[in-house]
Design a protein around this motif. Structure first.
Motif, PDB file in Angstrom:
ATOM      1  N   VAL A 153       0.829  -1.204   0.000  1.00 13.61           N
ATOM      2  CA  VAL A 153       0.000   0.000   0.000  1.00 13.61           C
ATOM      3  C   VAL A 153       0.868   1.261   0.000  1.00 13.61           C
ATOM      4  O   VAL A 153       0.575   2.240  -0.701  1.00 13.61           O
ATOM      5  CB  VAL A 153      -0.949  -0.003   1.213  1.00 13.61           C
ATOM      6  N   GLU A 154       1.949   1.236   0.771  1.00 13.75           N
ATOM      7  CA  GLU A 154       2.821   2.404   0.897  1.00 13.75           C
ATOM      8  C   GLU A 154       3.809   2.540  -0.259  1.00 13.75           C
ATOM      9  O   GLU A 154       4.547   3.519  -0.329  1.00 13.75           O
ATOM     10  CB  GLU A 154       3.587   2.327   2.214  1.00 13.75           C
ATOM     11  N   GLY A 155       3.819   1.552  -1.155  1.00 12.86           N
ATOM     12  CA  GLY A 155       4.715   1.622  -2.295  1.00 12.86           C
ATOM     13  C   GLY A 155       6.114   1.120  -2.018  1.00 12.86           C
ATOM     14  O   GLY A 155       7.015   1.310  -2.847  1.00 12.86           O
ATOM     15  N   LYS A 156       6.338   0.472  -0.876  1.00 13.20           N
ATOM     16  CA  LYS A 156       7.650  -0.134  -0.623  1.00 13.20           C
ATOM     17  C   LYS A 156       7.866  -1.333  -1.548  1.00 13.20           C
ATOM     18  O   LYS A 156       8.997  -1.653  -1.905  1.00 13.20           O
ATOM     19  CB  LYS A 156       7.759  -0.565   0.840  1.00 13.20           C
ATOM     20  N   TYR A 157       6.763  -2.000  -1.903  1.00 17.16           N
ATOM     21  CA  TYR A 157       6.816  -3.117  -2.841  1.00 17.16           C
ATOM     22  C   TYR A 157       5.971  -2.779  -4.066  1.00 17.16           C
ATOM     23  O   TYR A 157       4.938  -2.112  -3.974  1.00 17.16           O
ATOM     24  CB  TYR A 157       6.231  -4.397  -2.230  1.00 17.16           C
ATOM     25  N   ALA A 158       6.399  -3.322  -5.204  1.00 18.75           N
ATOM     26  CA  ALA A 158       5.589  -3.376  -6.426  1.00 18.75           C
ATOM     27  C   ALA A 158       5.085  -2.020  -6.887  1.00 18.75           C
ATOM     28  O   ALA A 158       3.971  -1.915  -7.408  1.00 18.75           O
ATOM     29  CB  ALA A 158       4.408  -4.336  -6.219  1.00 18.75           C
ATOM     30  N   ILE A 159       5.886  -0.995  -6.721  1.00 16.48           N
ATOM     31  CA  ILE A 159       5.471   0.311  -7.208  1.00 16.48           C
ATOM     32  C   ILE A 159       5.363   0.251  -8.736  1.00 16.48           C
ATOM     33  O   ILE A 159       6.231  -0.286  -9.420  1.00 16.48           O
ATOM     34  CB  ILE A 159       6.456   1.412  -6.762  1.00 16.48           C
ATOM     35  N   GLY A 160       4.264   0.740  -9.279  1.00 17.59           N
ATOM     36  CA  GLY A 160       4.035   0.693 -10.715  1.00 17.59           C
ATOM     37  C   GLY A 160       3.490  -0.629 -11.211  1.00 17.59           C
ATOM     38  O   GLY A 160       3.317  -0.808 -12.417  1.00 17.59           O
TER      39      GLY A 160
ATOM     40  N   ASN B 164      -8.410  -5.078  -2.560  1.00 13.40           N
ATOM     41  CA  ASN B 164      -8.009  -3.989  -3.455  1.00 13.40           C
ATOM     42  C   ASN B 164      -7.642  -2.785  -2.592  1.00 13.40           C
ATOM     43  O   ASN B 164      -8.383  -2.435  -1.664  1.00 13.40           O
ATOM     44  CB  ASN B 164      -9.153  -3.650  -4.403  1.00 13.40           C
ATOM     45  N   HIS B 165      -6.516  -2.133  -2.894  1.00 13.41           N
ATOM     46  CA  HIS B 165      -6.013  -1.065  -2.032  1.00 13.41           C
ATOM     47  C   HIS B 165      -5.677   0.181  -2.837  1.00 13.41           C
ATOM     48  O   HIS B 165      -4.995   0.104  -3.867  1.00 13.41           O
ATOM     49  CB  HIS B 165      -4.759  -1.532  -1.288  1.00 13.41           C
ATOM     50  N   ASP B 166      -6.145   1.310  -2.355  1.00 11.99           N
ATOM     51  CA  ASP B 166      -5.816   2.590  -2.967  1.00 11.99           C
ATOM     52  C   ASP B 166      -4.351   2.915  -2.670  1.00 11.99           C
ATOM     53  O   ASP B 166      -3.834   2.589  -1.600  1.00 11.99           O
ATOM     54  CB  ASP B 166      -6.719   3.674  -2.376  1.00 11.99           C
ATOM     55  N   ARG B 167      -3.678   3.534  -3.631  1.00 11.97           N
ATOM     56  CA  ARG B 167      -2.281   3.955  -3.420  1.00 11.97           C
ATOM     57  C   ARG B 167      -2.099   5.384  -3.923  1.00 11.97           C
ATOM     58  O   ARG B 167      -1.184   5.687  -4.680  1.00 11.97           O
ATOM     59  CB  ARG B 167      -1.317   3.004  -4.127  1.00 11.97           C
ATOM     60  N   ALA B 168      -2.972   6.272  -3.478  1.00 14.94           N
ATOM     61  CA  ALA B 168      -2.878   7.678  -3.858  1.00 14.94           C
ATOM     62  C   ALA B 168      -1.527   8.228  -3.435  1.00 14.94           C
ATOM     63  O   ALA B 168      -1.078   8.024  -2.310  1.00 14.94           O
ATOM     64  CB  ALA B 168      -4.004   8.470  -3.201  1.00 14.94           C
ATOM     65  N   GLY B 169      -0.864   8.912  -4.362  1.00 14.76           N
ATOM     66  CA  GLY B 169       0.432   9.492  -4.046  1.00 14.76           C
ATOM     67  C   GLY B 169       1.592   8.537  -4.210  1.00 14.76           C
ATOM     68  O   GLY B 169       2.743   8.902  -3.978  1.00 14.76           O
TER      69      GLY B 169
ATOM     70  N   GLY C 160       3.612   6.331  -6.910  1.00 14.15           N
ATOM     71  CA  GLY C 160       3.790   6.089  -8.339  1.00 14.15           C
ATOM     72  C   GLY C 160       2.738   6.824  -9.156  1.00 14.15           C
ATOM     73  O   GLY C 160       2.540   8.025  -9.016  1.00 14.15           O
ATOM     74  N   THR C 161       2.029   6.074  -9.991  1.00 19.38           N
ATOM     75  CA  THR C 161       0.976   6.657 -10.820  1.00 19.38           C
ATOM     76  C   THR C 161      -0.328   6.837 -10.057  1.00 19.38           C
ATOM     77  O   THR C 161      -1.288   7.377 -10.595  1.00 19.38           O
ATOM     78  CB  THR C 161       0.706   5.766 -12.049  1.00 19.38           C
ATOM     79  N   GLY C 162      -0.359   6.382  -8.809  1.00 16.86           N
ATOM     80  CA  GLY C 162      -1.564   6.515  -8.001  1.00 16.86           C
ATOM     81  C   GLY C 162      -2.596   5.438  -8.242  1.00 16.86           C
ATOM     82  O   GLY C 162      -3.678   5.466  -7.649  1.00 16.86           O
ATOM     83  N   GLU C 163      -2.268   4.464  -9.098  1.00 14.48           N
ATOM     84  CA  GLU C 163      -3.216   3.380  -9.366  1.00 14.48           C
ATOM     85  C   GLU C 163      -3.289   2.432  -8.173  1.00 14.48           C
ATOM     86  O   GLU C 163      -2.288   2.206  -7.478  1.00 14.48           O
ATOM     87  CB  GLU C 163      -2.794   2.604 -10.612  1.00 14.48           C
ATOM     88  N   PRO C 164      -4.455   1.834  -7.913  1.00 13.58           N
ATOM     89  CA  PRO C 164      -4.576   0.883  -6.804  1.00 13.58           C
ATOM     90  C   PRO C 164      -3.834  -0.414  -7.114  1.00 13.58           C
ATOM     91  O   PRO C 164      -3.410  -0.646  -8.242  1.00 13.58           O
ATOM     92  CB  PRO C 164      -6.088   0.641  -6.711  1.00 13.58           C
ATOM     93  N   ILE C 165      -3.687  -1.245  -6.100  1.00 10.16           N
ATOM     94  CA  ILE C 165      -3.051  -2.538  -6.278  1.00 10.16           C
ATOM     95  C   ILE C 165      -3.998  -3.612  -5.760  1.00 10.16           C
ATOM     96  O   ILE C 165      -4.658  -3.446  -4.727  1.00 10.16           O
ATOM     97  CB  ILE C 165      -1.690  -2.633  -5.563  1.00 10.16           C
ATOM     98  N   LEU C 166      -4.096  -4.704  -6.504  1.00  9.27           N
ATOM     99  CA  LEU C 166      -4.922  -5.839  -6.110  1.00  9.27           C
ATOM    100  C   LEU C 166      -4.001  -6.897  -5.506  1.00  9.27           C
ATOM    101  O   LEU C 166      -3.048  -7.337  -6.156  1.00  9.27           O
ATOM    102  CB  LEU C 166      -5.658  -6.410  -7.319  1.00  9.27           C
ATOM    103  N   LEU C 167      -4.279  -7.288  -4.267  1.00 11.94           N
ATOM    104  CA  LEU C 167      -3.480  -8.296  -3.590  1.00 11.94           C
ATOM    105  C   LEU C 167      -4.237  -9.614  -3.531  1.00 11.94           C
ATOM    106  O   LEU C 167      -5.412  -9.658  -3.150  1.00 11.94           O
ATOM    107  CB  LEU C 167      -3.133  -7.854  -2.165  1.00 11.94           C
ATOM    108  N   LEU C 168      -3.553 -10.681  -3.934  1.00  8.45           N
ATOM    109  CA  LEU C 168      -4.079 -12.031  -3.789  1.00  8.45           C
ATOM    110  C   LEU C 168      -3.561 -12.587  -2.468  1.00  8.45           C
ATOM    111  O   LEU C 168      -2.363 -12.470  -2.164  1.00  8.45           O
ATOM    112  CB  LEU C 168      -3.631 -12.939  -4.932  1.00  8.45           C
ATOM    113  N   HIS C 169      -4.438 -13.177  -1.680  1.00  4.42           N
ATOM    114  CA  HIS C 169      -4.062 -13.730  -0.378  1.00  4.42           C
ATOM    115  C   HIS C 169      -4.123 -15.251  -0.455  1.00  4.42           C
ATOM    116  O   HIS C 169      -5.176 -15.836  -0.765  1.00  4.42           O
ATOM    117  CB  HIS C 169      -5.004 -13.221   0.711  1.00  4.42           C
TER     118      HIS C 169
END
Length: 237
Positions: A133-140, A201-206, A208-217
């Motif tokens: 969510v914070e962009g430490k992983y998988a930015i973009g 599904n998680h918002d990632r405003a601010g 990278g591009t600000g697009e959300p990320i979908l996490l599979l658990h």
């Protein structure tokens, strides 16, 4: 807001690609449990468990047998360049799955041990999910995977985890995006309904591009250390 994978992502990880990877992870984990049970028992640390799994995933013969054309890299750093030119290490991904030439999309898999306690759930969420969510992983990148090692029944643990994440405060802190029905936990998984217990599904405003990320658990069963068989010595007549 919905997750829209980029063209590059779809070219590299087409529809069945992520399910292929997760099925391979599960199959390889089963092999480890059957052949090296003590080495992957629940009392081992997270890093030891993930390193053991990554070595087995990267094995060339096993990848050829399963027709997996990915590279699996353990404990790789995410580097970030700042406006002043400095480069710092943002976070270290447990296992990074790379397919194709350098620069193509990758899939980060983050692992956490789940012991059934609230503390275990907290670490899964706020020392795991929040790294995406914070962009430490998988930015973009549009997708990531959270994987829990657990001694519990997989369905029971998945239900407990889903309930924990769905709590209003935690869902807000994890920037969860509900679907049209207001649901935080998305069942079945839209990407891999077989191996993934659910999606979030998680918002990632601010970020990278600000697009959300979908996490599979997904979950892997990690039993306690096996008890050695004890045989009584027969007395001499």
């Amino acid at each position: 807001m919905t997750t829209t994978p980029s063209d590059a992502w779809l070219d590299t990880f087409p529809g069945p690609r992520i399910p292929d990877v997760l099925a391979y992870v599960s199959n390889t984990w089963d092999w480890l449990r059957n052949n090296h049970a003590e080495a992957v028992a629940f009392d081992k640390g997270e890093t030891e468990l993930t390193d053991n799994l990554c070595e087995a995933l990267e094995d060339g013969a096993r990848r050829r047998t399963h027709r997996i054309d990915c590279d699996f890299q353990a404990e790789t750093w995410e580097l970030r360049r700042h406006p002043d030119g400095r480069v710092t290490r943002a976070a270290r991904a447990d296992i990074r799955v790379i397919l194709g030439s350098p620069g193509t999309p990758h899939l980060v898999i983050e692992f956490k041990k789940l012991d059934g306690t609230a503390d275990g759930h907290w670490r899964y969420c706020f020392d795991g999910v929040n790294r995406f969510v914070e962009g430490k992983y998988a930015i973009g990148h549009a997708h990531g995977v959270m994987c829990g090692f657990t001694r519990a029944d997989l369905d029971d643990q998945a239900n407990a985890l889903a309930t924990y994440i769905s709590q209003e405060e935690y869902a807000r802190r994890l920037a969860c995006v509900a679907n049209e029905g207001g649901e935080i936990v998305l069942l079945p998984s839209s990407i891999d309904p077989v191996m993934a217990k659910f999606d979030t599904n998680h918002d990632r405003a601010g970020v990278g591009t600000g697009e959300p990320i979908l996490l599979l658990h997904t979950l892997l069963h990690c039993p306690d250390r096996p008890v050695a068989n004890r045989t009584s010595k027969s007395k001499k007549p």
